[in-house]
Design an enzyme around this catalytic site. Structure first.
Site, PDB file in Angstrom:
ATOM      1  N   SER A  43       0.867  -1.189   0.000  1.00 37.73           N
ATOM      2  CA  SER A  43       0.000   0.000   0.000  1.00 37.73           C
ATOM      3  C   SER A  43       0.890   1.221   0.000  1.00 37.73           C
ATOM      4  CB  SER A  43      -0.845  -0.012   1.277  1.00 37.73           C
ATOM      5  OG  SER A  43      -1.489   1.221   1.472  1.00 37.73           O
ATOM      6  N   TYR A  88      -1.958  -0.510  10.492  1.00 37.86           N
ATOM      7  CA  TYR A  88      -1.944  -0.906   9.083  1.00 37.86           C
ATOM      8  C   TYR A  88      -0.604  -0.512   8.449  1.00 37.86           C
ATOM      9  CZ  TYR A  88      -3.764  -1.191   4.242  1.00 37.86           C
ATOM     10  OH  TYR A  88      -3.977  -1.501   2.918  1.00 37.86           O
TER      11      TYR A  88
END
Ligand SMILES: NC(=O)c1ccc[n+]([C@@H]2O[C@H](COP(=O)([O-])OP(=O)(O)OC[C@H]3O[C@@H](n4cnc5c(N)ncnc54)[C@H](OP(=O)(O)O)[C@@H]3O)[C@@H](O)[C@H]2O)c1
Length: 280
Positions: free
Chosen positions: A140, A153
């Protein structure tokens, strides 16, 4: 020879689209998901694309060592090689760092980091024997930039990026290609059905309680997110490239974020992030 890819988290989002995209490009796809009852959406999409017969549905929770071993064994016993492993399965665990418990942080790592690492280790022996193979990590932009409210995350994606960067060097001379795909924000289930919000994020006694609504409005907002098909196409290009580069950034927001980090003075960059995430 028909190429075979194994994809984790194939029941929705990027995983689902990558299965269909690769099948349309002639690949045979092992579409793995933790709950086979959730395969209907992928089945329908593959049927509509006329590629259902190129898909095989297999159960796999990437946090289960037993299931990982079983699927690696099953694939190894087959005559056809595995050309690509796409470690896509993941979820988001929103929450301010000081509110997140150890258990919540570990749970995020179990899937997004340890799951991908264990899957990769399980299939490297087969790829070594073959003398080829592509391993793709769906990371990501949060694997490059730590944004407020998503520390768990970002931590798991940063870990995944570091591990993968090392792995790439280690596999270079044995013919195994290792690459990372880094999407920005795309329209999938990640921030809705699949978000596991930290318990204390919604606790009125949290020191961050007063910031949550503004943060949520700015970060999640009503802005339509980008079409996830471009990520599936990027993954397809990576697994078909003989020697893909290490990092593949996808999405205007991700590219802009990295460019701004590189070009702007750090203080100004941080002010922009604070403003854009409602933390100013
Ligand atoms: N969408 C974005 O904006 C974005 C941006 C950057 C990176 N990513 C990354 O892209 C990847 C795919 O996410 P997505 O956006 O496509 O979200 P999604 O639509 O929520 O799909 C996530 C997939 O992962 C599966 N999954 C979750 N935990 C699992 C586990 N323990 N074992 C096996 N499968 C598991 C889910 O299965 P169930 O259907 O059973 O829940 C689902 O199939 C993730 O790694 C995510 O971090 C997404």
């Amino acid at each position: 020879m028909t190429k075979t890819a194994l994809i984790t988290g194939a029941s929705s989002g990027f995983g689902l689209l990558t299965c269909v995209t690769l099948a349309r490009r002639g690949w045979r796809v092992l579409a793995t998901m933790r709950d086979l009852n959730r395969r209907t959406k992928l089945e329908d999409a593959a049927r509509a694309a006329g590629v259902l017969e190129r898909l095989e549905f297999l159960p796999l929770d990437v946090t289960s060592a037993e299931q990982i071993a079983a699927i690696a064994d099953l694939v190894a016993k087959r005559e056809s090689p595995l050309h690509a492993l796409v470690n896509n399965a993941g979820f988001a665990a929103p929450g301010f760092a000081e509110d997140v418990t150890d258990a919540e942080l570990r749970e995020q790592f179990e899937t997004n980091f340890f799951g991908a690492a264990a899957m990769t280790r399980a299939f490297l022996p087969q790829m070594r024997r073959q003398g080829f193979g592509h391993v793709v990590m769906v990371s990501s932009i949060s694997g490059r930039l730590g944004f407020p409210g998503v520390g768990s995350y970002a931590a798991a994606k940063f870990a995944l990026e570091g591990w993968t960067e090392s792995l790439r060097y280690e596999m270079k001379t044995v013919g195994i290609q290792v690459a990372i795909v880094e999407p920005g924000a795309f329209e999938t289930d990640i921030w809705t059905r699949n978000a596991k919000v930290a318990g204390k994020l919604l606790d009125p006694n949290s020191p961050n309680a007063g910031r949550v609504e503004k943060w949520r409005a700015r970060v999640q907002g009503d802005r339509p997110k980008a079409d996830p098909q471009v990520v599936a196409e990027c993954i397809a290009r990576v697994v078909e490239a003989p020697r893909p580069k290490l990092r593949h950034v996808v999405g205007t927001d991700a590219k802009m974020g990295l460019a701004m980090q590189a070009l702007l003075p750090r203080g100004l960059f941080e002010k922009l992030i604070l403003k854009n995430t409602g933390m100013d």
